[in-house]
Design a protein around this motif. Structure first.
Motif, PDB file in Angstrom:
ATOM      1  N   ILE A 127       0.862  -1.187   0.000  1.00  0.00           N
ATOM      2  CA  ILE A 127       0.000   0.000   0.000  1.00  0.00           C
ATOM      3  C   ILE A 127       0.895   1.231   0.000  1.00  0.00           C
ATOM      4  CG2 ILE A 127      -1.593   1.391   1.390  1.00  0.00           C
ATOM      5  CD1 ILE A 127      -2.970  -1.106   2.288  1.00  0.00           C
ATOM      6  N   GLU A 128       0.522   2.225  -0.800  1.00  0.00           N
ATOM      7  CA  GLU A 128       1.265   3.482  -0.862  1.00  0.00           C
ATOM      8  C   GLU A 128       0.291   4.630  -0.632  1.00  0.00           C
ATOM      9  OE1 GLU A 128       5.144   4.864  -3.285  1.00  0.00           O
ATOM     10  OE2 GLU A 128       3.552   3.964  -4.482  1.00  0.00           O
ATOM     11  N   THR A 129       0.665   5.533   0.265  1.00  0.00           N
ATOM     12  CA  THR A 129      -0.184   6.676   0.588  1.00  0.00           C
ATOM     13  C   THR A 129       0.618   7.953   0.471  1.00  0.00           C
ATOM     14  OG1 THR A 129       0.330   6.765   2.953  1.00  0.00           O
ATOM     15  CG2 THR A 129      -1.431   5.257   2.276  1.00  0.00           C
ATOM     16  N   PHE A 130      -0.093   9.063   0.549  1.00  0.00           N
ATOM     17  CA  PHE A 130       0.574  10.365   0.590  1.00  0.00           C
ATOM     18  C   PHE A 130       0.574  10.814   2.046  1.00  0.00           C
ATOM     19  CE2 PHE A 130       0.746  15.022   0.221  1.00  0.00           C
ATOM     20  CZ  PHE A 130       1.892  15.138  -0.532  1.00  0.00           C
ATOM     21  N   GLY A 131       1.707  10.590   2.714  1.00  0.00           N
ATOM     22  CA  GLY A 131       1.831  10.976   4.109  1.00  0.00           C
ATOM     23  C   GLY A 131       1.994   9.789   5.038  1.00  0.00           C
ATOM     24  N   ILE A 132       2.833   9.959   6.054  1.00  0.00           N
ATOM     25  CA  ILE A 132       3.122   8.873   6.980  1.00  0.00           C
ATOM     26  C   ILE A 132       1.953   8.578   7.902  1.00  0.00           C
ATOM     27  CG2 ILE A 132       4.168  10.324   8.774  1.00  0.00           C
ATOM     28  CD1 ILE A 132       6.246   8.018   9.121  1.00  0.00           C
ATOM     29  N   VAL A 133       1.136   9.571   8.198  1.00  0.00           N
ATOM     30  CA  VAL A 133      -0.018   9.342   9.079  1.00  0.00           C
ATOM     31  C   VAL A 133      -0.906   8.244   8.513  1.00  0.00           C
ATOM     32  CG1 VAL A 133      -2.123  10.382  10.017  1.00  0.00           C
ATOM     33  CG2 VAL A 133       0.020  11.678  10.033  1.00  0.00           C
ATOM     34  N   TYR A 134      -1.125   8.294   7.218  1.00  0.00           N
ATOM     35  CA  TYR A 134      -2.033   7.341   6.583  1.00  0.00           C
ATOM     36  C   TYR A 134      -1.401   5.962   6.417  1.00  0.00           C
ATOM     37  CZ  TYR A 134      -4.354  11.728   5.712  1.00  0.00           C
ATOM     38  OH  TYR A 134      -4.943  12.960   5.885  1.00  0.00           O
ATOM     39  N   VAL A 135      -0.110   5.932   6.094  1.00  0.00           N
ATOM     40  CA  VAL A 135       0.512   4.623   5.903  1.00  0.00           C
ATOM     41  C   VAL A 135       0.649   3.879   7.232  1.00  0.00           C
ATOM     42  CG1 VAL A 135       3.037   4.958   6.145  1.00  0.00           C
ATOM     43  CG2 VAL A 135       2.153   3.501   4.339  1.00  0.00           C
TER      44      VAL A 135
ATOM     45  N   TYR B  64       9.296  -0.846   4.492  1.00  0.00           N
ATOM     46  CA  TYR B  64       8.723   0.493   4.546  1.00  0.00           C
ATOM     47  C   TYR B  64       9.618   1.390   3.710  1.00  0.00           C
ATOM     48  CZ  TYR B  64       8.570   5.196   6.588  1.00  0.00           C
ATOM     49  OH  TYR B  64       8.521   6.560   6.764  1.00  0.00           O
ATOM     50  N   GLU B  65       9.026   2.286   2.943  1.00  0.00           N
ATOM     51  CA  GLU B  65       9.842   3.173   2.111  1.00  0.00           C
ATOM     52  C   GLU B  65       9.215   4.547   1.978  1.00  0.00           C
ATOM     53  OE1 GLU B  65      12.531   3.763   1.062  1.00  0.00           O
ATOM     54  OE2 GLU B  65      12.578   4.702  -0.898  1.00  0.00           O
ATOM     55  N   ASN B  66      10.033   5.556   2.165  1.00  0.00           N
ATOM     56  CA  ASN B  66       9.661   6.949   1.911  1.00  0.00           C
ATOM     57  C   ASN B  66      10.283   7.320   0.577  1.00  0.00           C
ATOM     58  OD1 ASN B  66       9.346   9.683   1.806  1.00  0.00           O
ATOM     59  ND2 ASN B  66      10.240  10.108   3.803  1.00  0.00           N
ATOM     60  N   VAL B  67       9.462   7.327  -0.461  1.00  0.00           N
ATOM     61  CA  VAL B  67       9.980   7.586  -1.808  1.00  0.00           C
ATOM     62  C   VAL B  67      10.447   9.032  -1.942  1.00  0.00           C
ATOM     63  CG1 VAL B  67       9.393   7.622  -4.260  1.00  0.00           C
ATOM     64  CG2 VAL B  67       8.571   5.787  -2.820  1.00  0.00           C
ATOM     65  N   ALA B  68       9.850   9.933  -1.200  1.00  0.00           N
ATOM     66  CA  ALA B  68      10.130  11.378  -1.197  1.00  0.00           C
ATOM     67  C   ALA B  68       8.872  12.115  -1.611  1.00  0.00           C
ATOM     68  CB  ALA B  68      11.289  11.764  -2.108  1.00  0.00           C
ATOM     69  N   SER B  69       8.868  13.384  -1.286  1.00  0.00           N
ATOM     70  CA  SER B  69       7.736  14.258  -1.587  1.00  0.00           C
ATOM     71  C   SER B  69       6.427  13.734  -1.009  1.00  0.00           C
ATOM     72  CB  SER B  69       7.595  14.472  -3.099  1.00  0.00           C
ATOM     73  OG  SER B  69       8.750  15.108  -3.606  1.00  0.00           O
ATOM     74  N   GLY B  70       6.525  12.963   0.070  1.00  0.00           N
ATOM     75  CA  GLY B  70       5.331  12.540   0.789  1.00  0.00           C
ATOM     76  C   GLY B  70       4.785  11.178   0.461  1.00  0.00           C
ATOM     77  N   TYR B  71       5.276  10.510  -0.580  1.00  0.00           N
ATOM     78  CA  TYR B  71       4.760   9.186  -0.934  1.00  0.00           C
ATOM     79  C   TYR B  71       5.476   8.113  -0.116  1.00  0.00           C
ATOM     80  CZ  TYR B  71       2.026  11.100  -4.716  1.00  0.00           C
ATOM     81  OH  TYR B  71       1.106  11.802  -5.438  1.00  0.00           O
ATOM     82  N   ILE B  72       4.693   7.347   0.632  1.00  0.00           N
ATOM     83  CA  ILE B  72       5.251   6.372   1.564  1.00  0.00           C
ATOM     84  C   ILE B  72       4.553   5.032   1.378  1.00  0.00           C
ATOM     85  CG2 ILE B  72       5.657   5.853   3.996  1.00  0.00           C
ATOM     86  CD1 ILE B  72       5.688   8.810   4.548  1.00  0.00           C
ATOM     87  N   SER B  73       5.339   3.957   1.416  1.00  0.00           N
ATOM     88  CA  SER B  73       4.807   2.621   1.157  1.00  0.00           C
ATOM     89  C   SER B  73       5.085   1.690   2.326  1.00  0.00           C
ATOM     90  CB  SER B  73       5.461   2.019  -0.091  1.00  0.00           C
ATOM     91  OG  SER B  73       5.319   2.872  -1.200  1.00  0.00           O
ATOM     92  N   VAL B  74       4.203   0.697   2.461  1.00  0.00           N
ATOM     93  CA  VAL B  74       4.402  -0.363   3.436  1.00  0.00           C
ATOM     94  C   VAL B  74       4.210  -1.692   2.717  1.00  0.00           C
ATOM     95  CG1 VAL B  74       1.998  -0.348   4.219  1.00  0.00           C
ATOM     96  CG2 VAL B  74       3.776  -1.194   5.738  1.00  0.00           C
ATOM     97  N   LEU B  75       5.058  -2.686   3.054  1.00  0.00           N
ATOM     98  CA  LEU B  75       5.054  -3.975   2.377  1.00  0.00           C
ATOM     99  C   LEU B  75       4.871  -5.085   3.399  1.00  0.00           C
ATOM    100  CD1 LEU B  75       7.351  -1.944   1.105  1.00  0.00           C
ATOM    101  CD2 LEU B  75       7.921  -3.908  -0.302  1.00  0.00           C
TER     102      LEU B  75
END
Length: 205
Positions: free
Chosen positions: A115-123, A141-152
């Protein structure tokens, strides 16, 4: 892995990590190509590169582009039939290497949910819901930059599906949309060369 332009080069570039991983999985499954490079370019762009003969690379890129676009935004795709050595040197800067852990896991992939969201609060809300909803293991977990964050996460197929559904629902209940999500039932073994970069054990080391 060093690349010297000795074979055709295929590339896809996406907005965010999850579409790139889904695209990479399809590229590797579609044709006889080798994953050689993966790069978080910055400003949310992520690139995946493969090599092989021209026909195989063309087929892989076409399939990868479709898979990426199905769940997110594909920003670019290209096949370079005969890149010069200098281009190979640039590609090699971002080369993926197989670690001992990756070698040990090869051939025994578990299903993967992302899942990828815009912002750490949501991820974080998504991750919490995913792990509470099903028997899955948080693998990265990855912070791609500019707010896009993923969890695996990984587990069996049914568990990953339940986890992703729960994670997406949790984010929706906060009043926002998930940027991208996917369940990969049988990930190509070489995906671990990418996902191991984002393993919590690596990030916390």
């Amino acid at each position: 892995m060093r690349y010297y332009g000795e074979e055709a080069l295929g590339l896809i570039e996406t907005l965010g990590m999850v579409p790139a991983i889904n695209g990479a999985d399809q590229m590797l499954k579609t044709a006889d190509v080798e994953l050689i490079s993966y790069e978080n370019v910055g400003s949310t762009l992520v690139a995946v590169m493969v090599k092989g003969d021209v026909a195989a690379v063309k087929a892989a890129v076409e399939a990868g582009a479709v898979a990426a676009a199905e769940i997110g935004k594909l920003t670019a795709q290209n096949v370079m039939a005969r890149p010069i050595r200098g281009v190979g040197e640039i590609v090699s800067v971002h080369a993926v290497e197989s670690s001992d852990d990756a070698d040990a896991q090869a051939g025994r992939p578990k299903a993967m949910g992302l899942i990828e969201t815009f912002g750490i609060v949501y991820v974080l809300e998504a991750a919490d819901a995913m792990m509470k909803a099903a028997d899955v293991e948080l693998i990265g977990y990855e912070n791609v930059a500019s707010g896009y964050i993923s969890v695996l996460v990984q587990g069996d197929v049914a568990a990953c599906k339940s986890a992703v559904e729960a994670g997406v629902k949790a984010v929706h209940e906060m009043g926002v949309e998930v940027y991208s999500s996917v369940v990969i039932p049988t990930p190509h073994p070489d995906l671990v060369k990418i996902t191991e970069r984002y393993a919590l054990s690596t990030l916390l080391a």
